[in-house]
Design a protein around this motif. Structure first.
Motif, PDB file in Angstrom:
ATOM      1  N   UNK A 177     -56.880  35.635 -37.423  1.00 50.45           N
ATOM      2  CA  UNK A 177     -56.541  35.597 -38.846  1.00 50.45           C
ATOM      3  C   UNK A 177     -55.051  35.820 -39.091  1.00 50.45           C
ATOM      4  N   UNK A 178     -54.223  35.173 -38.263  1.00 50.29           N
ATOM      5  CA  UNK A 178     -52.772  35.338 -38.378  1.00 50.29           C
ATOM      6  C   UNK A 178     -52.070  34.037 -38.757  1.00 50.29           C
ATOM      7  N   UNK A 179     -52.863  33.051 -39.196  1.00 51.99           N
ATOM      8  CA  UNK A 179     -52.243  31.760 -39.480  1.00 51.99           C
ATOM      9  C   UNK A 179     -52.865  31.022 -40.642  1.00 51.99           C
ATOM     10  N   UNK A 180     -53.260  29.787 -40.401  1.00 49.03           N
ATOM     11  CA  UNK A 180     -53.640  28.867 -41.478  1.00 49.03           C
ATOM     12  C   UNK A 180     -54.931  29.229 -42.188  1.00 49.03           C
ATOM     13  N   UNK A 181     -55.947  29.676 -41.449  1.00 48.73           N
ATOM     14  CA  UNK A 181     -57.270  29.886 -42.039  1.00 48.73           C
ATOM     15  C   UNK A 181     -57.559  31.363 -42.273  1.00 48.73           C
ATOM     16  N   UNK A 182     -58.285  31.632 -43.355  1.00 47.73           N
ATOM     17  CA  UNK A 182     -58.665  32.990 -43.726  1.00 47.73           C
ATOM     18  C   UNK A 182     -60.192  33.097 -43.736  1.00 47.73           C
ATOM     19  N   UNK A 183     -60.680  34.321 -43.875  1.00 47.43           N
ATOM     20  CA  UNK A 183     -62.133  34.540 -43.846  1.00 47.43           C
ATOM     21  C   UNK A 183     -62.872  33.694 -44.880  1.00 47.43           C
ATOM     22  N   UNK A 184     -62.321  33.606 -46.077  1.00 48.34           N
ATOM     23  CA  UNK A 184     -62.977  32.857 -47.139  1.00 48.34           C
ATOM     24  C   UNK A 184     -63.120  31.379 -46.844  1.00 48.34           C
ATOM     25  N   UNK A 185     -62.280  30.862 -45.938  1.00 47.25           N
ATOM     26  CA  UNK A 185     -62.337  29.436 -45.605  1.00 47.25           C
ATOM     27  C   UNK A 185     -63.582  29.086 -44.785  1.00 47.25           C
ATOM     28  N   UNK A 186     -64.165  30.071 -44.126  1.00 48.19           N
ATOM     29  CA  UNK A 186     -65.338  29.804 -43.286  1.00 48.19           C
ATOM     30  C   UNK A 186     -66.501  29.289 -44.131  1.00 48.19           C
ATOM     31  N   UNK A 187     -66.791  29.977 -45.213  1.00 42.75           N
ATOM     32  CA  UNK A 187     -67.867  29.534 -46.098  1.00 42.75           C
ATOM     33  C   UNK A 187     -67.492  28.244 -46.815  1.00 42.75           C
ATOM     34  N   UNK A 188     -66.247  28.169 -47.255  1.00 41.11           N
ATOM     35  CA  UNK A 188     -65.805  26.981 -47.994  1.00 41.11           C
ATOM     36  C   UNK A 188     -65.894  25.723 -47.147  1.00 41.11           C
ATOM     37  N   UNK A 189     -65.485  25.818 -45.895  1.00 43.26           N
ATOM     38  CA  UNK A 189     -65.446  24.654 -45.011  1.00 43.26           C
ATOM     39  C   UNK A 189     -66.716  24.491 -44.184  1.00 43.26           C
ATOM     40  N   UNK A 190     -67.527  25.568 -44.131  1.00 45.21           N
ATOM     41  CA  UNK A 190     -68.741  25.558 -43.311  1.00 45.21           C
ATOM     42  C   UNK A 190     -68.418  25.252 -41.845  1.00 45.21           C
ATOM     43  N   UNK A 191     -67.333  25.830 -41.383  1.00 34.76           N
ATOM     44  CA  UNK A 191     -66.949  25.760 -39.967  1.00 34.76           C
ATOM     45  C   UNK A 191     -66.975  27.193 -39.450  1.00 34.76           C
ATOM     46  N   UNK A 192     -67.905  27.494 -38.535  1.00 33.68           N
ATOM     47  CA  UNK A 192     -68.141  28.874 -38.140  1.00 33.68           C
ATOM     48  C   UNK A 192     -67.741  29.130 -36.689  1.00 33.68           C
ATOM     49  N   UNK A 193     -66.717  29.944 -36.478  1.00 35.12           N
ATOM     50  CA  UNK A 193     -66.327  30.308 -35.116  1.00 35.12           C
ATOM     51  C   UNK A 193     -67.333  31.289 -34.509  1.00 35.12           C
ATOM     52  N   UNK A 194     -67.349  31.362 -33.190  1.00 37.05           N
ATOM     53  CA  UNK A 194     -68.214  32.333 -32.522  1.00 37.05           C
ATOM     54  C   UNK A 194     -67.698  33.755 -32.708  1.00 37.05           C
ATOM     55  N   UNK A 195     -66.369  33.875 -32.722  1.00 39.71           N
ATOM     56  CA  UNK A 195     -65.741  35.188 -32.833  1.00 39.71           C
ATOM     57  C   UNK A 195     -64.594  35.132 -33.844  1.00 39.71           C
ATOM     58  N   UNK A 196     -64.333  36.258 -34.474  1.00 39.81           N
ATOM     59  CA  UNK A 196     -63.213  36.356 -35.410  1.00 39.81           C
ATOM     60  C   UNK A 196     -62.423  37.612 -35.066  1.00 39.81           C
ATOM     61  N   UNK A 197     -61.103  37.460 -34.966  1.00 43.33           N
ATOM     62  CA  UNK A 197     -60.229  38.584 -34.658  1.00 43.33           C
ATOM     63  C   UNK A 197     -59.084  38.630 -35.658  1.00 43.33           C
ATOM     64  N   UNK A 198     -58.651  39.840 -35.989  1.00 46.33           N
ATOM     65  CA  UNK A 198     -57.505  39.976 -36.873  1.00 46.33           C
ATOM     66  C   UNK A 198     -56.249  39.392 -36.224  1.00 46.33           C
ATOM     67  N   UNK A 199     -56.151  39.523 -34.908  1.00 46.09           N
ATOM     68  CA  UNK A 199     -54.966  39.059 -34.184  1.00 46.09           C
ATOM     69  C   UNK A 199     -55.331  38.843 -32.727  1.00 46.09           C
ATOM     70  N   UNK A 200     -54.513  38.097 -32.028  1.00 46.74           N
ATOM     71  CA  UNK A 200     -54.743  37.841 -30.608  1.00 46.74           C
ATOM     72  C   UNK A 200     -54.719  39.122 -29.786  1.00 46.74           C
ATOM     73  N   UNK A 201     -54.026  40.133 -30.272  1.00 45.31           N
ATOM     74  CA  UNK A 201     -53.943  41.390 -29.517  1.00 45.31           C
ATOM     75  C   UNK A 201     -55.302  42.078 -29.389  1.00 45.31           C
ATOM     76  N   UNK A 202     -56.268  41.730 -30.250  1.00 43.19           N
ATOM     77  CA  UNK A 202     -57.591  42.339 -30.206  1.00 43.19           C
ATOM     78  C   UNK A 202     -58.532  41.633 -29.221  1.00 43.19           C
ATOM     79  N   UNK A 203     -58.122  40.501 -28.687  1.00 50.13           N
ATOM     80  CA  UNK A 203     -59.015  39.739 -27.811  1.00 50.13           C
ATOM     81  C   UNK A 203     -59.181  40.369 -26.428  1.00 50.13           C
TER      82      UNK A 203
END
Length: 269
Positions: free
Chosen positions: A224-250
């Motif tokens: 969640x450090x760039x183009x897409x935000x949480x709200x875009x998931x429902x709007x676009x109906x594109x669902x990732x397997x995982x969501x992280x605030x930043x790459x450092x959390x991976x």
């Protein structure tokens, strides 16, 4: 699921322009010890060698063989399907360098292919020239169709804005070789020598990174450090397997929690 390889998007996931995202270098150093890493970008304005140098300046070790740009993908596509073509290029030097490295002929006259990438000096003259070449029967290829870019100076038009203008004028759809095309997905799988389900793609854009991974049978992680935000998931109906605030959390998640099967919102903290 144990992953063999990670595909990491660059702008918006690792850095913003010339600014490194916090602790991205440390995260990638850790991940590089455990997984094969391939870096991926739809930016065609730089060559792979230039991107490798940019990453090195951030303290991230990377060879050009670990990079796929949309320009490189376009050059690979041309080499595979139109190796003898003469190509009129709307794009910057990085794109032209990739074509030259693949022995693709760049032309201004008598061209039988038009390749369009991001070009900050795009103008009516270039569009008119591309249009007339396409109307004579030339193949029309686009590095990507990203409509906009998020930069340190604000939002700017992406390569897709240029491509759409030419598509509208020519009434012809471009062949797209960058994200989220099947061509670049196949290129990733071949490069990594891994099954799609053994690959985790990390990116900030639902409509390119995540959609490509889903269509290609890969696992996907949205940062969640760039183009897409949480709200875009429902709007676009594109669902990732995982969501992280930043790459450092991976890294800590993959190191400790993957066997638990946690997905989506469980990974944000």
């Amino acid at each position: 699921m144990e992953f063999k390889a990670l595909v990491i998007d660059l702008d918006g996931s690792v850095y913003h322009g010339n600014t490194l995202i916090e602790k991205a270098d440390e995260a990638l150093k850790f991940l590089g010890k455990k997984y094969d890493i391939l870096y991926l970008t739809n930016n065609s304005t730089r060559s792979r060698a230039e991107f490798a140098r940019k990453l090195a300046n951030f303290g991230i070790s990377c060879t050009k063989q670990q990079l796929i740009t949309s320009g490189y993908a376009a050059a690979q596509y041309l080499q595979e399907h139109y190796a003898s073509s003469k190509v009129y290029v709307i794009g910057e030097q990085g794109l032209k360098d990739e074509l030259t490295e693949h022995d693709i002929t760049i032309c201004e006259e008598d061209c039988d292919c038009v390749l369009v990438g991001l070009d900050k000096e795009f103008n009516y003259k270039k569009m008119s020239k591309a249009l007339n070449i396409i109307l004579k029967g030339a193949v029309f290829i686009a590095t990507n169709t990203d409509p906009f870019l998020i930069t340190s100076e604000g939002v700017k038009p992406g390569a897709g804005s240029l491509v759409t203008a030419i598509e509208t004028a020519s009434v012809k759809k471009a062949i797209v070789t960058g994200k989220p095309s099947a061509f670049i997905t196949d290129l990733i799988v071949k490069k990594l020598k891994a099954k799609p389900e053994e690959i985790l793609i990390v990116g900030d854009n639902l409509q390119t990174d995540i959609l490509m991974g889903i269509k290609g049978g890969m696992r996907t992680a949205l940062v969640l450090t760039g183009a897409s935000k949480l709200g875009d998931i429902e709007r676009l109906q594109i669902r990732p397997d995982y969501i992280f605030k930043s790459i450092k959390h991976i890294p800590p998640f993959l190191d400790k929690n993957l066997h638990d099967g946690r997905t989506e919102k469980d990974c944000q903290d």
